[in-house]
Design a protein around this motif. Structure first.
Motif, mmCIF file in Angstrom:
data_model
loop_
_atom_site.group_PDB
_atom_site.id
_atom_site.type_symbol
_atom_site.label_atom_id
_atom_site.label_comp_id
_atom_site.label_asym_id
_atom_site.label_seq_id
_atom_site.Cartn_x
_atom_site.Cartn_y
_atom_site.Cartn_z
ATOM 1 N N GLU A 55 0.828 -1.204 0.000
ATOM 2 C CA GLU A 55 0.000 0.000 0.000
ATOM 3 C C GLU A 55 0.868 1.262 0.000
ATOM 4 O O GLU A 55 0.581 2.214 -0.714
ATOM 5 N N GLN A 56 1.916 1.258 0.826
ATOM 6 C CA GLN A 56 2.831 2.406 0.858
ATOM 7 C C GLN A 56 3.522 2.586 -0.488
ATOM 8 O O GLN A 56 3.674 3.712 -0.973
ATOM 9 N N ARG A 84 2.413 1.623 -3.479
ATOM 10 C CA ARG A 84 1.436 2.130 -4.452
ATOM 11 C C ARG A 84 1.228 3.635 -4.293
ATOM 12 O O ARG A 84 1.186 4.371 -5.277
ATOM 13 N N GLN A 85 1.112 4.091 -3.047
ATOM 14 C CA GLN A 85 0.911 5.515 -2.796
ATOM 15 C C GLN A 85 2.136 6.324 -3.223
ATOM 16 O O GLN A 85 2.014 7.381 -3.840
ATOM 17 N N GLU A 86 3.317 5.816 -2.899
ATOM 18 C CA GLU A 86 4.562 6.486 -3.294
ATOM 19 C C GLU A 86 4.623 6.630 -4.815
ATOM 20 O O GLU A 86 4.928 7.701 -5.336
ATOM 21 N N ALA A 123 2.167 6.624 -6.988
ATOM 22 C CA ALA A 123 1.145 7.586 -7.439
ATOM 23 C C ALA A 123 1.606 9.015 -7.190
ATOM 24 O O ALA A 123 1.454 9.894 -8.051
ATOM 25 N N ASP A 124 2.193 9.261 -6.019
ATOM 26 C CA ASP A 124 2.675 10.605 -5.681
ATOM 27 C C ASP A 124 3.832 11.026 -6.579
ATOM 28 O O ASP A 124 3.912 12.187 -7.011
#
Length: 128
Positions: A19-20, A22-24, A26-27
């Protein structure tokens, strides 16, 4: 405009959840789009871990090729942006955004843009 290196370093033992990660991603994609739209990006990319490095050294008349990073360290270069910025303040603004996207420190360095005489003078003052 001056070119700056925004260097991302990552601890060798760092682990992130899916999850981390994926967020990284995307950011970072959003940041890359923003930098591109602003005309700041010259080049950007990620690099494989330090274990994938090969070092080439001159040894007499030959070259010595060894595996691994140049120095022992607990962190390695994980990626970078090469950007155009009007000044250090603008480069630091991009670095702030990169730090937020990556959740890691970003090192900012200007590229040398002098000539041979500038290099000789810089080396002479470093030797003192």
């Amino acid at each position: 405009m001056t070119q700056y290196l925004l260097a991302l370093r990552k601890a060798d033992n760092e682990k992130r959840s899916p999850e981390q990660t994926r967020q990284e991603w995307a950011d970072v994609i959003a940041l890359n789009d923003r930098m591109t739209d602003a005309g700041a990006v010259v080049f950007q990319g990620g690099v494989l871990p330090a274990e994938s490095a090969t070092v080439v050294r001159q040894s007499g008349g030959d070259f010595l090729i060894t595996d691994g990073p140049y120095t022992e360290t607990k962190e390695h270069l994980a990626g970078f942006w090469m950007i155009n910025a009007a000044d250090l303040d603008e480069a630091l603004e991009w670095a702030n955004l990169a730090t937020l996207a990556q959740q890691r420190p970003i090192e900012v360095r200007p590229f040398f843009d002098g000539d041979l005489d500038d290099a000789i003078q810089a080396n002479a003052s470093d030797a003192r």
